[in-house]
Design a protein around this motif. Sequence first.
Motif, PDB file in Angstrom:
ATOM      1  N   ILE A 180       2.206   5.175  -2.464  1.00 21.33           N
ATOM      2  CA  ILE A 180       2.412   6.558  -2.006  1.00 21.33           C
ATOM      3  C   ILE A 180       3.878   6.951  -2.167  1.00 21.33           C
ATOM      4  O   ILE A 180       4.202   8.054  -2.600  1.00 21.33           O
ATOM      5  CB  ILE A 180       1.962   6.691  -0.542  1.00 21.33           C
ATOM      6  CG1 ILE A 180       0.471   6.318  -0.438  1.00 21.33           C
ATOM      7  CG2 ILE A 180       2.213   8.106  -0.020  1.00 21.33           C
ATOM      8  CD1 ILE A 180      -0.052   6.261   0.971  1.00 21.33           C
ATOM      9  N   LYS A 235      -9.342  12.567 -10.804  1.00 22.30           N
ATOM     10  CA  LYS A 235      -9.030  12.018 -12.112  1.00 22.30           C
ATOM     11  C   LYS A 235      -7.560  11.628 -12.173  1.00 22.30           C
ATOM     12  O   LYS A 235      -6.694  12.297 -11.593  1.00 22.30           O
ATOM     13  CB  LYS A 235      -9.342  13.064 -13.193  1.00 22.30           C
ATOM     14  CG  LYS A 235     -10.802  13.514 -13.201  1.00 22.30           C
ATOM     15  CD  LYS A 235     -11.761  12.377 -13.548  1.00 22.30           C
ATOM     16  CE  LYS A 235     -13.208  12.857 -13.568  1.00 22.30           C
ATOM     17  NZ  LYS A 235     -14.163  11.727 -13.723  1.00 22.30           N
ATOM     18  N   VAL A 256       0.831  -1.208   0.000  1.00 19.52           N
ATOM     19  CA  VAL A 256       0.000   0.000   0.000  1.00 19.52           C
ATOM     20  C   VAL A 256       0.867   1.260   0.000  1.00 19.52           C
ATOM     21  O   VAL A 256       0.666   2.175  -0.796  1.00 19.52           O
ATOM     22  CB  VAL A 256      -0.958   0.012   1.200  1.00 19.52           C
ATOM     23  CG1 VAL A 256      -1.687   1.346   1.262  1.00 19.52           C
ATOM     24  CG2 VAL A 256      -1.968  -1.121   1.084  1.00 19.52           C
ATOM     25  N   LEU A 266      -6.793   5.208   2.857  1.00 20.67           N
ATOM     26  CA  LEU A 266      -5.915   6.383   2.795  1.00 20.67           C
ATOM     27  C   LEU A 266      -5.276   6.510   1.418  1.00 20.67           C
ATOM     28  O   LEU A 266      -5.238   7.595   0.829  1.00 20.67           O
ATOM     29  CB  LEU A 266      -4.832   6.279   3.878  1.00 20.67           C
ATOM     30  CG  LEU A 266      -3.767   7.362   3.842  1.00 20.67           C
ATOM     31  CD1 LEU A 266      -4.322   8.670   4.375  1.00 20.67           C
ATOM     32  CD2 LEU A 266      -2.526   6.949   4.631  1.00 20.67           C
ATOM     33  N   SER A 267      -4.799   5.367   0.904  1.00 21.21           N
ATOM     34  CA  SER A 267      -4.125   5.397  -0.386  1.00 21.21           C
ATOM     35  C   SER A 267      -5.086   5.809  -1.502  1.00 21.21           C
ATOM     36  O   SER A 267      -4.750   6.623  -2.363  1.00 21.21           O
ATOM     37  CB  SER A 267      -3.520   4.019  -0.649  1.00 21.21           C
ATOM     38  OG  SER A 267      -3.278   3.834  -2.005  1.00 21.21           O
ATOM     39  N   ILE A 310      -5.589   9.547  -1.141  1.00 23.33           N
ATOM     40  CA  ILE A 310      -4.479  10.375  -1.629  1.00 23.33           C
ATOM     41  C   ILE A 310      -4.492  10.463  -3.150  1.00 23.33           C
ATOM     42  O   ILE A 310      -4.241  11.512  -3.733  1.00 23.33           O
ATOM     43  CB  ILE A 310      -3.128   9.816  -1.123  1.00 23.33           C
ATOM     44  CG1 ILE A 310      -3.010  10.064   0.376  1.00 23.33           C
ATOM     45  CG2 ILE A 310      -1.948  10.435  -1.864  1.00 23.33           C
ATOM     46  CD1 ILE A 310      -1.777   9.466   1.003  1.00 23.33           C
ATOM     47  N   PHE A 311      -4.823   9.327  -3.783  1.00 24.78           N
ATOM     48  CA  PHE A 311      -4.827   9.333  -5.246  1.00 24.78           C
ATOM     49  C   PHE A 311      -6.249   9.489  -5.798  1.00 24.78           C
ATOM     50  O   PHE A 311      -6.611   8.910  -6.810  1.00 24.78           O
ATOM     51  CB  PHE A 311      -4.180   8.056  -5.782  1.00 24.78           C
ATOM     52  CG  PHE A 311      -2.726   7.969  -5.447  1.00 24.78           C
ATOM     53  CD1 PHE A 311      -1.800   8.702  -6.166  1.00 24.78           C
ATOM     54  CD2 PHE A 311      -2.279   7.197  -4.382  1.00 24.78           C
ATOM     55  CE1 PHE A 311      -0.456   8.645  -5.850  1.00 24.78           C
ATOM     56  CE2 PHE A 311      -0.938   7.139  -4.056  1.00 24.78           C
ATOM     57  CZ  PHE A 311      -0.028   7.865  -4.787  1.00 24.78           C
ATOM     58  N   ARG A 312      -7.057  10.247  -5.076  1.00 22.88           N
ATOM     59  CA  ARG A 312      -8.437  10.459  -5.530  1.00 22.88           C
ATOM     60  C   ARG A 312      -8.434  11.395  -6.738  1.00 22.88           C
ATOM     61  O   ARG A 312      -7.402  11.949  -7.109  1.00 22.88           O
ATOM     62  CB  ARG A 312      -9.260  11.076  -4.397  1.00 22.88           C
ATOM     63  CG  ARG A 312      -8.881  12.518  -4.088  1.00 22.88           C
ATOM     64  CD  ARG A 312      -9.523  12.981  -2.800  1.00 22.88           C
ATOM     65  NE  ARG A 312      -9.086  14.319  -2.437  1.00 22.88           N
ATOM     66  CZ  ARG A 312      -7.891  14.605  -1.902  1.00 22.88           C
ATOM     67  NH1 ARG A 312      -7.013  13.642  -1.684  1.00 22.88           N
ATOM     68  NH2 ARG A 312      -7.576  15.850  -1.593  1.00 22.88           N
ATOM     69  N   ARG A 366       1.730  14.666  -4.149  1.00 16.50           N
ATOM     70  CA  ARG A 366       0.376  14.734  -3.620  1.00 16.50           C
ATOM     71  C   ARG A 366       0.316  14.838  -2.102  1.00 16.50           C
ATOM     72  O   ARG A 366      -0.729  15.168  -1.548  1.00 16.50           O
ATOM     73  CB  ARG A 366      -0.419  13.498  -4.049  1.00 16.50           C
ATOM     74  CG  ARG A 366      -0.809  13.528  -5.514  1.00 16.50           C
ATOM     75  CD  ARG A 366      -1.565  12.277  -5.879  1.00 16.50           C
ATOM     76  NE  ARG A 366      -2.102  12.364  -7.220  1.00 16.50           N
ATOM     77  CZ  ARG A 366      -3.387  12.569  -7.480  1.00 16.50           C
ATOM     78  NH1 ARG A 366      -4.265  12.699  -6.499  1.00 16.50           N
ATOM     79  NH2 ARG A 366      -3.805  12.634  -8.719  1.00 16.50           N
ATOM     80  N   VAL A 367       1.401  14.467  -1.428  1.00 17.48           N
ATOM     81  CA  VAL A 367       1.370  14.527   0.039  1.00 17.48           C
ATOM     82  C   VAL A 367       2.492  15.427   0.540  1.00 17.48           C
ATOM     83  O   VAL A 367       3.407  15.773  -0.207  1.00 17.48           O
ATOM     84  CB  VAL A 367       1.531  13.116   0.658  1.00 17.48           C
ATOM     85  CG1 VAL A 367       0.346  12.234   0.305  1.00 17.48           C
ATOM     86  CG2 VAL A 367       2.822  12.475   0.210  1.00 17.48           C
TER      87      VAL A 367
END
Lengths: 462, 336
Positions: A112, B329, A108, B321-322, B325-327, A119-120
């Motif tokens: 990331i 388009k 998972v 969560l993952s 984060i990649f929500r 993105r974070v």
Amino acid sequence: MDTLLLSRIQFGANISFHILFPTITIALGWVLLFFKLRFNATGDQKWMDAYLFWVKVFALSFAMGVVSGITMSFQFGTNWPGFMETVGNVAGPLLAYEVMTAFFLEAVFLGIMLFGASRVKRWVHTLATFLVAFGTTMSTFWIIVLNSWMHTPQGYELRDGVVFATDWWEIIFNPSMPYRFVHMLLASGLTVAFLIAGISALRLLWGDRAESVKSTLRFGVVTGALLIPLQILAGDLHGLNTLEHQPAKVAAMEGNWETGPNVPLLLFALPDEEARENRFEIGIPSGASLILKHKPEGVVPGLNDFVAEDGTVMHPRVAPVFFSFRVMVGTGIAMLLLSWGGLYLMRRYGAGEMPRLSLYAFSAMSFSGWIATLAGWYTTEIGRQPWLVQGVLTTKEAVADVPAGMVLGTLLGYLAIYAALIVAYIAVITYLARKASRGEPLGSRVHPASGEAEVAMLQPGE
Amino acid sequence: METFGDPAIWLPWTFAALMGLSILIYVILDGFDLGVGLLMPLANEEEKDRLVASIGPFWDANETWLVLAIGLLLVAFPPAHGIILTALYLPVFIMLVGLILRGVSFEFRAKAPASQKTRWNAAFFAGSLMASMSQGFMLGMYIMGLTWTLSHVAFALLTAVFLTVGYSFIGAAWLIGKTEGALQAHAVRWARGGIWGLILGVGAISLATPFVSARIFDKWFSLPEFLYLSPLPILSGALIVYLWWQIRQLPRSDDRMSWGPFAAAILLFALAFGGMAYSFYPYVVPEQITIYDAAAAPESLFIILIGTLFVLPAILGYTVLSYYIFRGKATELRYD
């Protein structure tokens, strides 16, 4: 060939292919975290360049490890149903904990770590990198626990031929586990150190003078030079542990047929299984006794002790164990010489100005860690034969009743794919290095590492 | 351990439920990313990158559910694990080769020299196809009781095709939600083309399962069970009608309901799965071994369960969560 031998070769092929990639990712995860932390601390772009190059290798290796790992989890059922039926009560929970505490964590957070940087927040990304590295190490821990238990089982009882767990503490901390775990972690560290040093040397040879390449070369050489003496020590301790718990394996490693004192350390020999003796022996007198018992008159066990009265051989085939052990030790010695020699040359000339010959040597040794790791695993796994779980279950008892032709067919299929993938893997890593050497950008985003860069990013008109 | 009654009863039941849940999550999650792989040949060069980008951060973890499912079968029902997997030796091999090809193509297509990209795209498609077909085949064989007769193999080949088209449908439904513009319009068209696989697949399995054994037939078609169970087919039918209607309305200019088909497809998969679970319970090897006979020792199951109770919520948590984060388009995949 019969189903048993074919199934063993098939499992051997699968697990050999699989271990190549975790061996890289276990340590490379931590190395990437190190690069990342160096960048966070110094803001020096070279560390981000190093990170961005090696994270690609990591992603590729990780994918190879995942898909070959999935294959492993099915092989227990397709080829070795007797394994889970007999020792499932111990192996099951260990495998379950591996999947739950490690596999998911790494899978998972890998997403990331690889694609989430933009993105974070930076600390979340660093944390994800840490969790991936931690996950791979936890994964190693559980798998090594299970593997070690198969070598030195304890904490169980047999009821109607089925193993039942009695003491999980004893199962997890079985006698060979700490040695095997340390030995494997160091093997991974060395594999990665030599891979990084080798690829960096290759890039220098191609004329790449980037700071990040010099830094990674320095990192690889220093890490290799630091770890190899530790590995030799860990290997020696592991060997003594094996002598205590699996003397037949040590006898095969030493090529020693008769129990006795003053056993030589064989540098070369051709073990003859039929005649039960060695031919063309070259050895150091009393060497094996000295290493294993720390005195020349130390008694070293011999293979003839492991033949039952009815002639059943209860020790492994000697030649594969004997030779793979020598390949492992030989590679280790080459690593010692090269990394220490390299360290000296680097201190004398600087990482960017090392003699070309030494750079060639490092490039040639890029994948030496793989050779040593595979040879080491062959030594310990073939050395456990005819047992699958030492003293509990033989390999023969566990094998599935699948037609030999079917096993042969799938074996050839796996071998073809694995061969093609290894070629593609090495070719792509070389290609990535070549591309980076030509100065093609590793990433497209400007990193706001220092205030200057941040101001630059705010400039209008870009 | 005794608090809930006989652990030899509730532990196997719990583990069967956990395993079922893992399989269902796997089928949905890897279903959509296998489906996206199946759609590759239909997409143009530029779209191909976006297709891969839409599943890039997720596929790895999605596949882990397969490892968990097979792991639970392995650890909780060891004899069943051996019987099922040796009976399905060849399709398992094909699936594994498919998953290998697919997984590595993800990386290679982005990292190998550009001239080789076509080849890795082909491998990505071929791997997705092999994995989907073999999973559908195994599903069919399992329903037919894992015996290799001509009619069983023929049925399994049918389910192989249906599941593959079904996967491509849920893949297209994912893309409708995850993409925009021309690609989204394409995805809607792909979904229209794939919905028949879903209908025939769910239909074939629902019709065939009760006729495999009198036991399953009685479980469904005796009163009052028939009435209690009737919401299952009715709801499935309603979902199919909804899907049929919705994909003829999409894509809307304001992107409203673009996740509708994906959500409906998930529900449909879950209902079909629930129906199957009801049919086969309490057997883990159809009509041969029950979960209670195949279960590992309660002591061992209990120690796994303790861990599971702590770990599974965490896994679900960071999976969510993952996805969070990649929500949004799908955008280009990049490491920096």
